[in-house]
Design a protein around this motif. Structure first.
Motif, PDB file in Angstrom:
ATOM      1  N   GLY A  88     -48.966  30.340 -13.866  1.00 53.56           N
ATOM      2  CA  GLY A  88     -48.869  28.914 -13.639  1.00 53.56           C
ATOM      3  C   GLY A  88     -48.765  28.165 -14.945  1.00 53.56           C
ATOM      4  N   ASP A  89     -48.571  26.834 -14.856  1.00 49.12           N
ATOM      5  CA  ASP A  89     -48.376  26.041 -16.067  1.00 49.12           C
ATOM      6  C   ASP A  89     -49.646  25.916 -16.904  1.00 49.12           C
ATOM      7  N   GLY A  90     -50.812  25.849 -16.250  1.00 48.15           N
ATOM      8  CA  GLY A  90     -52.044  25.791 -17.015  1.00 48.15           C
ATOM      9  C   GLY A  90     -52.308  27.064 -17.777  1.00 48.15           C
ATOM     10  N   ASP A  91     -51.888  28.188 -17.212  1.00 49.90           N
ATOM     11  CA  ASP A  91     -52.070  29.487 -17.853  1.00 49.90           C
ATOM     12  C   ASP A  91     -51.042  29.684 -18.964  1.00 49.90           C
ATOM     13  N   LEU A  92     -49.774  29.481 -18.657  1.00 53.52           N
ATOM     14  CA  LEU A  92     -48.706  29.816 -19.600  1.00 53.52           C
ATOM     15  C   LEU A  92     -48.514  28.769 -20.690  1.00 53.52           C
ATOM     16  N   ALA A  93     -48.582  27.492 -20.326  1.00 53.28           N
ATOM     17  CA  ALA A  93     -48.221  26.433 -21.268  1.00 53.28           C
ATOM     18  C   ALA A  93     -49.414  25.804 -21.976  1.00 53.28           C
ATOM     19  N   ALA A  94     -50.619  26.303 -21.713  1.00 52.14           N
ATOM     20  CA  ALA A  94     -51.805  25.777 -22.389  1.00 52.14           C
ATOM     21  C   ALA A  94     -52.460  26.895 -23.199  1.00 52.14           C
ATOM     22  N   ILE A  95     -53.379  27.619 -22.595  1.00 52.99           N
ATOM     23  CA  ILE A  95     -54.080  28.664 -23.328  1.00 52.99           C
ATOM     24  C   ILE A  95     -53.157  29.827 -23.691  1.00 52.99           C
ATOM     25  N   GLY A  96     -52.056  29.980 -22.958  1.00 55.39           N
ATOM     26  CA  GLY A  96     -51.152  31.097 -23.209  1.00 55.39           C
ATOM     27  C   GLY A  96     -49.898  30.751 -23.986  1.00 55.39           C
ATOM     28  N   THR A  97     -49.847  29.577 -24.604  1.00 55.45           N
ATOM     29  CA  THR A  97     -48.628  29.163 -25.301  1.00 55.45           C
ATOM     30  C   THR A  97     -48.214  30.156 -26.375  1.00 55.45           C
ATOM     31  N   ALA A  98     -49.150  30.576 -27.200  1.00 54.96           N
ATOM     32  CA  ALA A  98     -48.814  31.485 -28.312  1.00 54.96           C
ATOM     33  C   ALA A  98     -48.270  32.811 -27.799  1.00 54.96           C
ATOM     34  N   GLU A  99     -48.924  33.370 -26.768  1.00 53.84           N
ATOM     35  CA  GLU A  99     -48.453  34.646 -26.220  1.00 53.84           C
ATOM     36  C   GLU A  99     -47.033  34.522 -25.683  1.00 53.84           C
ATOM     37  N   THR A 100     -46.747  33.393 -25.046  1.00 58.47           N
ATOM     38  CA  THR A 100     -45.411  33.167 -24.485  1.00 58.47           C
ATOM     39  C   THR A 100     -44.367  33.074 -25.589  1.00 58.47           C
ATOM     40  N   VAL A 101     -44.632  32.225 -26.582  1.00 62.84           N
ATOM     41  CA  VAL A 101     -43.667  32.005 -27.661  1.00 62.84           C
ATOM     42  C   VAL A 101     -43.406  33.291 -28.442  1.00 62.84           C
ATOM     43  N   HIS A 102     -44.452  34.027 -28.764  1.00 68.31           N
ATOM     44  CA  HIS A 102     -44.258  35.202 -29.614  1.00 68.31           C
ATOM     45  C   HIS A 102     -43.657  36.385 -28.863  1.00 68.31           C
ATOM     46  N   SER A 103     -43.921  36.491 -27.559  1.00 70.95           N
ATOM     47  CA  SER A 103     -43.235  37.539 -26.789  1.00 70.95           C
ATOM     48  C   SER A 103     -41.747  37.226 -26.700  1.00 70.95           C
ATOM     49  N   ALA A 104     -41.403  35.942 -26.631  1.00 72.59           N
ATOM     50  CA  ALA A 104     -39.994  35.539 -26.652  1.00 72.59           C
ATOM     51  C   ALA A 104     -39.377  35.794 -28.016  1.00 72.59           C
ATOM     52  N   ALA A 105     -40.116  35.478 -29.067  1.00 77.96           N
ATOM     53  CA  ALA A 105     -39.602  35.682 -30.422  1.00 77.96           C
ATOM     54  C   ALA A 105     -39.307  37.156 -30.697  1.00 77.96           C
ATOM     55  N   ARG A 106     -40.121  38.033 -30.114  1.00 77.02           N
ATOM     56  CA  ARG A 106     -39.909  39.481 -30.293  1.00 77.02           C
ATOM     57  C   ARG A 106     -38.875  40.016 -29.310  1.00 77.02           C
ATOM     58  N   ASN A 107     -38.410  39.161 -28.397  1.00 72.75           N
ATOM     59  CA  ASN A 107     -37.475  39.560 -27.338  1.00 72.75           C
ATOM     60  C   ASN A 107     -38.004  40.762 -26.562  1.00 72.75           C
ATOM     61  N   GLU A 108     -39.297  40.680 -26.191  1.00 65.93           N
ATOM     62  CA  GLU A 108     -39.873  41.754 -25.385  1.00 65.93           C
ATOM     63  C   GLU A 108     -39.093  41.883 -24.082  1.00 65.93           C
ATOM     64  N   ASN A 109     -38.847  43.102 -23.666  1.00 66.39           N
ATOM     65  CA  ASN A 109     -38.033  43.339 -22.471  1.00 66.39           C
ATOM     66  C   ASN A 109     -38.892  43.222 -21.213  1.00 66.39           C
ATOM     67  N   ILE A 110     -39.348  41.980 -20.954  1.00 68.25           N
ATOM     68  CA  ILE A 110     -40.194  41.678 -19.802  1.00 68.25           C
ATOM     69  C   ILE A 110     -39.625  40.467 -19.072  1.00 68.25           C
ATOM     70  N   THR A 111     -40.117  40.236 -17.874  1.00 70.21           N
ATOM     71  CA  THR A 111     -39.680  39.097 -17.062  1.00 70.21           C
ATOM     72  C   THR A 111     -40.891  38.219 -16.760  1.00 70.21           C
ATOM     73  N   ILE A 112     -40.777  36.937 -17.035  1.00 66.08           N
ATOM     74  CA  ILE A 112     -41.866  36.003 -16.763  1.00 66.08           C
ATOM     75  C   ILE A 112     -41.449  35.052 -15.641  1.00 66.08           C
ATOM     76  N   ILE A 113     -42.283  34.991 -14.609  1.00 67.38           N
ATOM     77  CA  ILE A 113     -42.112  34.019 -13.534  1.00 67.38           C
ATOM     78  C   ILE A 113     -43.131  32.910 -13.783  1.00 67.38           C
ATOM     79  N   PHE A 114     -42.627  31.744 -14.155  1.00 68.59           N
ATOM     80  CA  PHE A 114     -43.466  30.624 -14.586  1.00 68.59           C
ATOM     81  C   PHE A 114     -43.440  29.528 -13.521  1.00 68.59           C
TER      82      PHE A 114
END
Length: 248
Positions: free
Chosen positions: A92-118
């Motif tokens: 959810g947005d509280g999870d991904l865009a608040a406390i999880g912002t860094a994890e989201t941005v850096h997994s994207a920066a590394r182009n981890e081969n995962i799928t996120i449903i936000f």
């Protein structure tokens, strides 16, 4: 001849979500996509903290419960440990865009081969309707009773727009599930994201605009209208990045 049946990608457990909440629709779309691609038996889902915390009861695949905001980090470990697995997070947005912002941005920066449903419903749902990172300007919540004042608390985070500036991200699309047309588009986006992972194309995030009638203080029917008239204006639907364009 079978015209319609329940997807085998979901268990038989009844959903716990409030009436009118569209988490159930999104669950079905994810489960259908996994089933249609024939990968359910090698999929690992990462459950987040929030209204969807019990998603591990509903998806008919292996599931891991992550700490608040840490689902992309857990997904990274699961995928790197066994690259043949299909790994997705459901956040959810509280999870991904608040406390999880860094994890989201850096997994994207590394182009981890995962799928996120936000899932973005512009409010904290599970904890009672507080203002979230995605709450709209002037939107009333339990912690913004006079409306979100951007001069004090800042503007909502637009996740797809933000991640589109991250070089590593491969595929970013924002969809909605408030009507049949949008639901069909959402299904195609989710399928495309999982196909990218199967083909090793890297990080995909599908942002789904969702309703929260209970905490918005409106009826389920009016919630669908509110999403269209308010959320879609602030969070426009569409593809924000697709390194590997193809017909969906």
């Amino acid at each position: 001849m079978v015209v319609f049946e329940k997807t085998k990608g979901l268990t038989d457990n009844p959903l716990h979500y409030c009436p009118g909440c569209t988490h159930g629709i999104i669950h079905r779309l994810v489960a259908e996509a996994l089933e249609e691609l024939g990968v359910t038996n090698r999929t690992i889902g990462i459950a987040s903290v929030g209204c969807s915390v019990f998603s591990y009861n509903y998806f008919n695949c292996d599931m891991i419960q992550a700490a608040h905001g840490r689902a992309p980090a857990v997904a990274t470990g699961a995928k790197r440990a066994n690259p043949n697995n299909i790994v997705f997070t459901y956040q959810g947005d509280g999870d991904l865009a608040a406390i999880g912002t860094a994890e989201t941005v850096h997994s994207a920066a590394r182009n981890e081969n995962i799928t996120i449903i936000f899932v973005n419903n512009a409010i904290y749902g599970m904890t009672g309707g507080q203002m979230a990172p995605t709450t709209l300007p002037n939107q009333v919540t339990q912690t913004s009773p006079y409306g979100r004042d951007v001069t004090v608390v800042g503007y909502p985070i637009k996740v797809c727009e933000m991640l589109s500036q991250v070089d590593g991200a491969s595929y970013l699309e924002r969809v909605a599930v408030n009507n049949v047309k949008n639901i069909k588009k959402a299904k195609q986006a989710i399928l495309h994201a999982f196909k990218n992972q199967i083909e090793g194309k890297g990080f995909s995030l599908i942002e789904v605009l969702s309703t929260c009638p209970t905490n918005w203080g409106v009826s389920p029917k009016d919630a669908l209208k509110w999403l269209e008239e308010n959320m879609e204006k602030h969070y426009p639907l569409g593809v924000f990045k697709d390194k590997y364009k193809e017909e969906k």
